[in-house]
Enzyme design. Structure first.
Site, PDB file in Angstrom:
ATOM      1  N   HIS A   1       5.201 -11.280  -9.230  1.00  0.00           N
ATOM      2  CA  HIS A   1       4.555 -11.037  -7.941  1.00  0.00           C
ATOM      3  C   HIS A   1       3.436 -12.020  -7.611  1.00  0.00           C
ATOM      4  CE1 HIS A   1       3.449  -7.639  -4.865  1.00  0.00           C
ATOM      5  NE2 HIS A   1       4.219  -8.584  -4.368  1.00  0.00           N
TER       6      HIS A   1
ATOM      7  N   CYS B   1      -0.657  -4.176  -5.063  1.00  0.00           N
ATOM      8  CA  CYS B   1      -0.162  -4.932  -6.216  1.00  0.00           C
ATOM      9  C   CYS B   1      -0.587  -6.404  -6.317  1.00  0.00           C
ATOM     10  CB  CYS B   1       1.352  -4.900  -6.211  1.00  0.00           C
ATOM     11  SG  CYS B   1       2.081  -3.274  -5.985  1.00  0.00           S
TER      12      CYS B   1
HETATM   13 CA    CA Z   1       0.954  -1.510  -7.517  1.00  0.00          CA
END
Ligand code: CA
Length: 478
Positions: free
Chosen positions: A141, A83
Site C-alpha cells: 500500500h 491505512c
Molecule cells: Ca487500515
C-alpha cells in the site's frame, strides 16, 4: 517557530541526549547487540478487540503474550486514521504529511508518484546499512509502480500484495497480474507476489502470511533481521474459514462472528511467530511490536473501539488511538502499562537509536527512542503533543498532554481525555484560552507540511479520467 523547530529537530536532539544517558547507565551496557525487529501490523483492528485491552468475546492469547511479557501502551497513536498514510508514517518514522503523503493512495501501477516518494528512507533501508536483512509480508500500500515496490525500498524479500486490501480465499485470486485489474477494488483479486513474481498460493491468506513470516525468521536467523508483517486482517471483506468460524459459536451476529474468526487467525499467526523465535533462541533480543494501522471501522467490519468515540477515518480517539504492545525481554521488564503519549513513529526511532552511530538518516525523524522511557532511564512523556490532519476535509487535531482539540466542521471541539475518554463534552466555549493555545500549535504544525503529492481514493473517478492508461501495460495500446 519554536514549536516548528522542536518538531523538526527535537527527535534528533533527543537522540543525542539518549546516547549520553545510555553511555552512563549500567542498564545501557546490556544494549550491545542490535536487536531483531518483528513488526506486526493488524489492519482496521478495533481498540478493544484484543485481550490486553479488555476484549471478552475474542480470545487473543498470543497477542496478549506480547503484552504480558512486555509493555502495553494505553495512549498510543498512529499518524492517520486510515491505512496508507499511517503506513507511510510507520515505515519512515516521519509524519507523512511532511512529504505530501496525505491521502489513501490509489492502485495505479503506471504512476511513479502514487506512493511513498523516493526522497524518503524506509526503516528497511536504514537498517540495511548496518547489516539487517528485511522482509515485507502482506499488505504494502505504499506504491504499485515498479520503482515503489518493497524490493526497491530496502526490503530483501516480499510476499504479499501491493494495494490497500485483498480477498482472503485463493480461489478468488483470478487476476494474473496488475494489468488485468480494471478498477480500484478489482486489485483485491490479483495473485500474490513473491518478490516480483506472481505465485500460486493455496492457503487462506492470513495463514499464508503467518507461514511466510515463520519461514523468513528461519531464513534470516543468523543475521539481524527486520520482519514487517502487515496482515490485512481484519480489514474487509469479511471472510474466514470454517475452522476459525467454529471457534465462535457463542457469537450469533454474523459480521462480528466472522470478524472474530479473522482476528483469531491473526492471533494464531502471532503464536507461530513467537514459538519460532523461542525455538531459535531469538526471543530475548528480538523487539516484537504489535499494533493496528488505524482504529476500527465499527460499522463496516463489526470491530469494537470500546469506550473511544468514533472510528476509522475520523480524528476522534476511535480513529487514531490503537492497540499497541511491545516485548523485548533483554531490555525492559514485563508486565508494564505505559500511559504517556507514544506514536507509531517511535518504532523507527527506537530501532535507529540502537545503531545510530552507523546509520545515515536521510531525513530528520519525528519519532522518539522509547527504550530509555521503558527501562527507567528517562521520565516524562516521549511526546509533548501529537498532531493529525485530514487534508481533503480541512480537519486538524492535536493532543497536548490530556487536552485534545479537533478543528474542522462544524466547530472547534476541545476535550479533556483525563476525565472524558469518550470525547463527549465539548469544552471549547468554556476554555477559549486553551483553544487559542492549541490552535496556535496546530497552525505552526500545519505550516511544516507539504501539499498532497497524489490523488487518493476520494478522487478515483477523476484520476481515471485524467489517466486513461491507468491499467494499461506499458508498451501496449489501450
Ligand atoms: Ca487500515
Amino acid at each position: 517557530m519554536q514549536i516548528n523547530r522542536m518538531l523538526l529537530y527535537g527527535p534528533a536532539l533527543l537522540f543525542a541526549a539518549c546516547l549520553c544517558t545510555r553511555c552512563q547507565s549500567p542498564q545501557a551496557e546490556k544494549s550491545t547487540a542490535v536487536p531483531n525487529l518483528v513488526l506486526i501490523l493488524a489492519d482496521d483492528l478495533g481498540y478493544a478487540d484484543v485481550g490486553f485491552n479488555g476484549c471478552k468475546d475474542i480470545p487473543t492469547p498470543h497477542i496478549d503474550r506480547i503484552a504480558n511479557e512486555g509493555v502495553v501502551f494505553t495512549n498510543a497513536y498512529v499518524t492517520w486514521a486510515a491505512c496508507g498514510p499511517s503506513r507511510a508514517g510507520l515505515i519512515t518514522g516521519r509524519q507523512q504529511e511532511r512529504f505530501g503523503f496525505r491521502r489513501n493512495p490509489l492502485f495505479a501501477p503506471n504512476d511513479p508518484d502514487m506512493g511513498l516518494p523516493l526522497s524518503e528512507q524506509t526503516l528497511a533501508e536504514a537498517l540495511g546499512q548496518v547489516g539487517y536483512r528485511s522482509a515485507a509480508i502482506g499488505k504494502w500500500h505504499l506504491g504499485a509502480h515498479p520503482s515503489l515496490r518493497p524490493l526497491q525500498r530496502g526490503f530483501d524479500d516480499f510476499y504479499g500484495f501491493l494495494t490497500g486490501g485483498h480477498r482472503y480465499f485463493p480461489e478468488e485470486w483470478t487476476l494474473e497480474d496488475e494489468y488485468q485489474v480494471k478498477s480500484q477494488f478489482a486489485a483485491y483479486r490479483t495473485k500474490l507476489l513473491r518478490n516480483n513474481q506472481r505465485v500460486e498460493e493455496e492457503e487462506y491468506l492470513t495463514d499464508a502470511l503467518s507461514r511466510e513470516a515463520v519461514h523468513y525468521i528461519r531464513e534470516y536467523k543468523d543475521d539481524p533481521f527486520f520482519l514487517y508483517l502487515a496482515y490485512n486482517a481484519p480489514h474487509g471483506p469479511l471472510q474466514a474459514t470454517e475452522s476459525y468460524l467454529d471457534r465462535f459459536e457463542h457469537i450469533e451476529e454474523r459480521k462480528r462472528k466472522t470478524y472474530a474468526a479473522m482476528v483469531s487467525a491473526v492471533d494464531d499467526g502471532v503464536g507461530r511467530i513467537l514459538d519460532q523465535l523461542d525455538q531459535l533462541g531469538l526471543s530475548d533480543n528480538t523487539l516484537v511490536v504489535f499494533l493496528s494501522d488505524n482504529g476500527g471501522p465499527e460499522h463496516v467490519n463489526a470491530s469494537d473501539n470500546g469506550s473511544l468515540r468514533g472510528r476509522k477515518g475520523q480524528l476522534y480517539e476511535g480513529g487514531v488511538r490503537v492497540p499497541f504492545a511491545m516485548r523485548w525481554p533483554s531490555e525492559f521488564e514485563s508486565g508494564q502499562r505505559y500511559d504517556s503519549l507514544v506514536s507509531s513513529l517511535d518504532i523507527f526511532a527506537t530501532m535507529a537509536a540502537r545503531s545510530e552511530e552507523r546509520i545515515t538518516l536521510r531525513n530528520p525523524l519525528d519519532g522518539v527512542d522509547l527504550l530509555p522511557f521503558l527501562n527507567g532511564e528517562k521520565e516524562g512523556s516521549p511526546h509533548q503533543a501529537l498532531f493529525w490532519s485530514i487534508h481533503d476535509r480541512e480537519e486538524v487535531a492535536v493532543r497536548s498532554h490530556q487536552q485534545k482539540l479537533i478543528v474542522g466542521s462544524p466547530e472547534a471541539q476541545l476535550y479533556d481525555l483525563r476525565t472524558d475518554i469518550g470525547e463527549s463534552e465539548n469544552l471549547a466555549e468554556k476554555q477559549p484560552a486553551v483553544v487559542d493555545r492549541l490552535q496556535k500549535q496546530q497552525k505552526d504544525w500545519l505550516s511544516t507540511l507539504a501539499a498532497p503529492t497524489f490523488m487518493g481514493l476520494a478522487q478515483d473517478s477523476l484520476y481515471n479520467v485524467l489517466h486513461p492508461d491507468r491499467f494499461v501495460r506499458p508498451g501496449e495500446n489501450q
